[in-house]
Write an enzyme that holds these catalytic residues in place. Sequence first.
Site, PDB file in Angstrom:
ATOM      1  N   SER A 160       0.899  -1.285   0.013  1.00 32.93           N
ATOM      2  CA  SER A 160      -0.243  -0.030   0.031  1.00 32.93           C
ATOM      3  C   SER A 160       1.051   1.304  -0.097  1.00 32.93           C
ATOM      4  CB  SER A 160      -0.966  -0.140   1.299  1.00 32.93           C
ATOM      5  OG  SER A 160      -1.359   0.957   1.304  1.00 32.93           O
ATOM      6  N   TYR A 172      -1.988  -1.576  10.420  1.00 32.11           N
ATOM      7  CA  TYR A 172      -2.042  -1.534   8.881  1.00 32.11           C
ATOM      8  C   TYR A 172      -0.702  -1.207   8.286  1.00 32.11           C
ATOM      9  CZ  TYR A 172      -3.868  -1.209   4.051  1.00 32.11           C
ATOM     10  OH  TYR A 172      -4.212  -1.372   2.769  1.00 32.11           O
ATOM     11  N   LYS A 176       2.189  -3.094   6.288  1.00 34.10           N
ATOM     12  CA  LYS A 176       2.419  -2.937   4.831  1.00 34.10           C
ATOM     13  C   LYS A 176       3.903  -2.229   4.737  1.00 34.10           C
ATOM     14  CE  LYS A 176      -1.708  -3.842   2.951  1.00 34.10           C
ATOM     15  NZ  LYS A 176      -1.766  -5.106   2.274  1.00 34.10           N
TER      16      LYS A 176
END
Length: 290
Positions: A160, A172, A176
Amino acid sequence: MRIDTAVFAASVPQTVVTITLMIDDFSGRIAVVTGGASGIGKAIAAASKAAGMTVVIADVEQAALDATCEELRVDGVQTDVTDPLSVASLADHIRGRFGNCDVLFNNAGVAPNGLIVQQTLRDWNWVIDVNLRGVVHVIHEFLPMMLENERSTHIVNTASIAGLTSVISAPYTATKYAVVGISEAMREELSQTTVGVSVLCPGLVRTNLAKSERNRPASLENPERRKRAAKWSLPTTVPPVVLDPSVVAEMTLAAIRNGDFWILTDPSLLALAWPRYEELRAIAFPGESS
Ligand SMILES: NC(=O)c1ccc[n+]([C@@H]2O[C@H](COP(=O)([O-])OP(=O)(O)OC[C@H]3O[C@@H](n4cnc5c(N)ncnc54)[C@H](O)[C@@H]3O)[C@@H](O)[C@H]2O)c1
């Protein structure tokens, strides 16, 4: 301590950026797409099929998997990437049915929201299980097999823009960044093999990611919601462009054809990553203007 710029630059290892063999013809190739029942994975599955590949979708959500397989007329294998045995059984299926995998889209992912103070350990574990351990499980099962493939092959790990700068929730972002790091290590280590590697770093894409909770296992549900109003937003200086997943899919296939490592769907978002490098540069080379 003042660092000598020339000495510093000379000490930095030269990155090998050459992918020795590229896939320029997808027809007849075998593609496996994790998280292929929705969003970016589904669009990649559709684009891969349109490009002539035989596609197998691996997804944890049985109903969405069935519906997508019927819609796209492709095969599906119910797979939970958080479970090493489930991923091993997917790899066995591919080996038994097709002999090997040519293009692997390591894409399944979830995104919780909320500030770091609001995250429970169950939140952290869920995201790490899917976005990090899941990616590792897939590489662990498929890479040895793909290295035995007599044809050139390719692995795309989905990270991402949050793998390059922290614009969204900490769990998150952590996973990533890890996927970007793993992909960079793979690029180095596999540069002299027939396995190419890319890392997909999308900006905002119109998918079901905001509804990720639908796939959270019961064992990792929060007994009582710790979250207050979850809030995060991109800095207003960067106008968010929300892409259609089909655009991301076409970019991804084009990157494989070109042998590109970085797949940035919205390079303008890299502006969010600059301040870190400017800060680090100022520490490394004090007194130099940027
Ligand atoms: N949508 C965006 O704006 C965006 C931006 C950057 C990166 N990404 C990444 O793109 C990837 C795809 O997400 P998306 O946006 O298409 O979301 P999505 O929710 O539409 O699709 C994700 C898919 O992953 C599957 N999945 C979830 N847990 C799984 C598990 N344990 N095992 C197997 N499959 C599982 C879901 O069932 C779903 O089909 C993710 O890795 C996500 O982090 C998305």
